[in-house]
Write an enzyme that holds these catalytic residues in place. Structure first.
Site, PDB file in Angstrom:
ATOM      1  N   GLY A  78       8.992  -0.762  10.050  1.00 35.75           N
ATOM      2  CA  GLY A  78       8.321   0.535  10.420  1.00 35.75           C
ATOM      3  C   GLY A  78       9.175   1.778  10.836  1.00 35.75           C
TER       4      GLY A  78
ATOM      5  N   LYS B 158       0.842  -1.239  -0.225  1.00 36.93           N
ATOM      6  CA  LYS B 158       0.078   0.092   0.041  1.00 36.93           C
ATOM      7  C   LYS B 158       0.595   1.087  -0.249  1.00 36.93           C
ATOM      8  CE  LYS B 158      -2.675  -1.240   3.390  1.00 36.93           C
ATOM      9  NZ  LYS B 158      -3.879  -1.044   4.373  1.00 36.93           N
TER      10      LYS B 158
END
Ligand code: ADP
Ligand code: MG
Length: 391
Positions: A370, A194
């Site tokens: 992340g 995404k």
């Protein structure tokens, strides 16, 4: 700990590690993260510290979950270290204090999953104080959770002198180099599912890189923004403006931004389904884009092979299914051939590099998905900021 020597001799050291390993039916499926923490643990042992390890495992959401206890990790760690690692069933309280008091230098102890307490993720001050209570110093080696301000990554640093571990230092050095002093040409290859996960990093990278190559599911959103019909593909319609902004920024900065010129499509991301290679303006309405096509692979590889610095995050297709792994494997192989500084980050991207058999040809494999992305966005990570000597 790596760099300036900190005297840990005889000290009770709380060491936050990332032992968040995949476990199936009580068996550790992949022990990479445990092995990655060995240098720091050994360094602390050799320095004569009493080494007490703490980590989270999975998402117990603040409750005791039997299948998420750290026992299998203690077993595997004992094998890897060649010493018995005792494991406790809690991470705070009388039992922990007693056990730490009775430790000898070089002993290694593993505490229970810290996320069994809801206070961990809330970075509760009282909980952090209890975690810190039995200890003299804190070492954080869990780069992968450094972007989260939790009690065991940030809170305890209010009560103990805090230092980075070896793994943390290595991560910071590699990413720092990408951020501040990359050799050019610098090429970033970004893919994965995404756009929304990675918008910040896309925009920040454009300031630094010479070329940005976009593949994977995220390229679909860019192609859609350019007006192509993506059929049944994974595509974030609400991210059209963001994609347009990134492309405009690339143009303004005169940076090369490459999107797929051909794609592999099929009706479903499943093994054995019939596949086709088409151009972005020929995607059948009942099919989905599942990999970059051969011409795109060639073009991306050509740009990659001219680079002196490469950062890669995010597979080029649904690489978990063999038929759609070709693009990802070819890009991995190209990056492995680069004679320069190469960094790969992200759980799935690391798996892809392993699958391609070229992990040993990458300069730095970043364990923090992340956290690496937030660092490269230029954000200050709370779990790094609270450590001495990292600024
Ligand atoms: P990383 O873990 O390396 O950061 P991500 O989690 O962002 O990478 O993305 C990996 C996932 O993206 C994989 O599960 C892969 O199947 C998926 N993906 C890649 N390309 C596509 C695509 N064209 N359509 C759907 N999913 C995709
Ligand atoms: Mg992933």
């Amino acid at each position: 700990m790596g760099g300036e020597a900190v005297d840990v001799s005889g000290k009770a050291c709380l060491c936050r590690v990332d032992f968040n390993v995949p476990i199936k039916d009580g068996v550790i499926v992949d022990d990479t993260r445990i092995r990655a923490s060995l240098p720091t643990i050994r360094c602390l042992m050799e320095g004569g510290a009493k080494v007490v390890l703490i980590s989270h495992l999975g998402r117990p959401k603040g409750k005791v979950v039997e299948s998420l206890r750290m026992d299998p990790v203690a077993g595997r760690l004992s094998e890897l270290l060649g010493v018995h690692v005792k494991k406790l069933d809690d991470c705070i309280g009388e039992e922990v204090e007693e056990a730490v008091r009775s430790m000898k230098p070089k002993d290694v102890l593993l505490l229970e999953n810290v996320r069994f307490y809801p206070e961990e993720e809330l970075n509760d001050r009282e909980f952090a104080k209890k975690l810190a209570a039995p200890f003299d110093i804190f070492v954080n080696d869990a780069f992968g959770t450094a972007h989260r301000a939790h009690a065991s990554t940030v809170g305890v640093a209010q009560f103990l002198p805090a230092y980075p571990g070896c793994l943390m230092k290595r991560e910071l050095e590699a990413l720092e180099k990408l951020l501040r002093s990359p050799e050019h040409p610098y090429v970033a290859v970004i893919g994965g599912a995404k756009v929304s996960d990675k918008l910040g990093v896309l925009e920040n990278l454009l300031d630094k890189v010479d070329s940005l190559l976009i593949g994977g599911g995220m390229a679909n959103t860019f192609l859609m923004a350019q007006g192509y019909d993506l059929g049944k593909s994974l595509c974030e319609n609400d991210k059209k403006e963001d994609a347009l902004r990134v492309m405009k920024k690339a143009q303004e900065l005169d940076k090369q931004l490459l999107l797929p010129v051909d794609v592999v499509v099929a009706e479903r991301p499943e093994p054995g389904v019939p596949v086709k290679v088409v151009r972005p303006d020929e995607i059948p309405e009942h099919m989905m884009v599942l990999d970059i096509g051969p011409e795109t692979r060639r073009e991306f590889s050509r740009v990659i092979l001219q680079a002196r610095t490469v950062f890669w995050n995010g597979p080029m297709g649904v690489f978990e299914v063999e038929q759609f792994s070709g693009g990802t494997l070819e890009i991995a192989a190209a990056i492995a051939q680069v004679e320069g500084f190469t960094v790969v980050g992200g759980g799935d991207s690391l798996a892809a590099v392993e699958m391609a058999g070229c992990a040993d040809k990458i300069s730095h494999l970043s364990t923090g998905g992340g956290a690496s992305l937030e660092f490269l966005e230029g954000k200050e990570l709370p779990g790094v900021k609270c450590l001495r000597g990292t600024r």
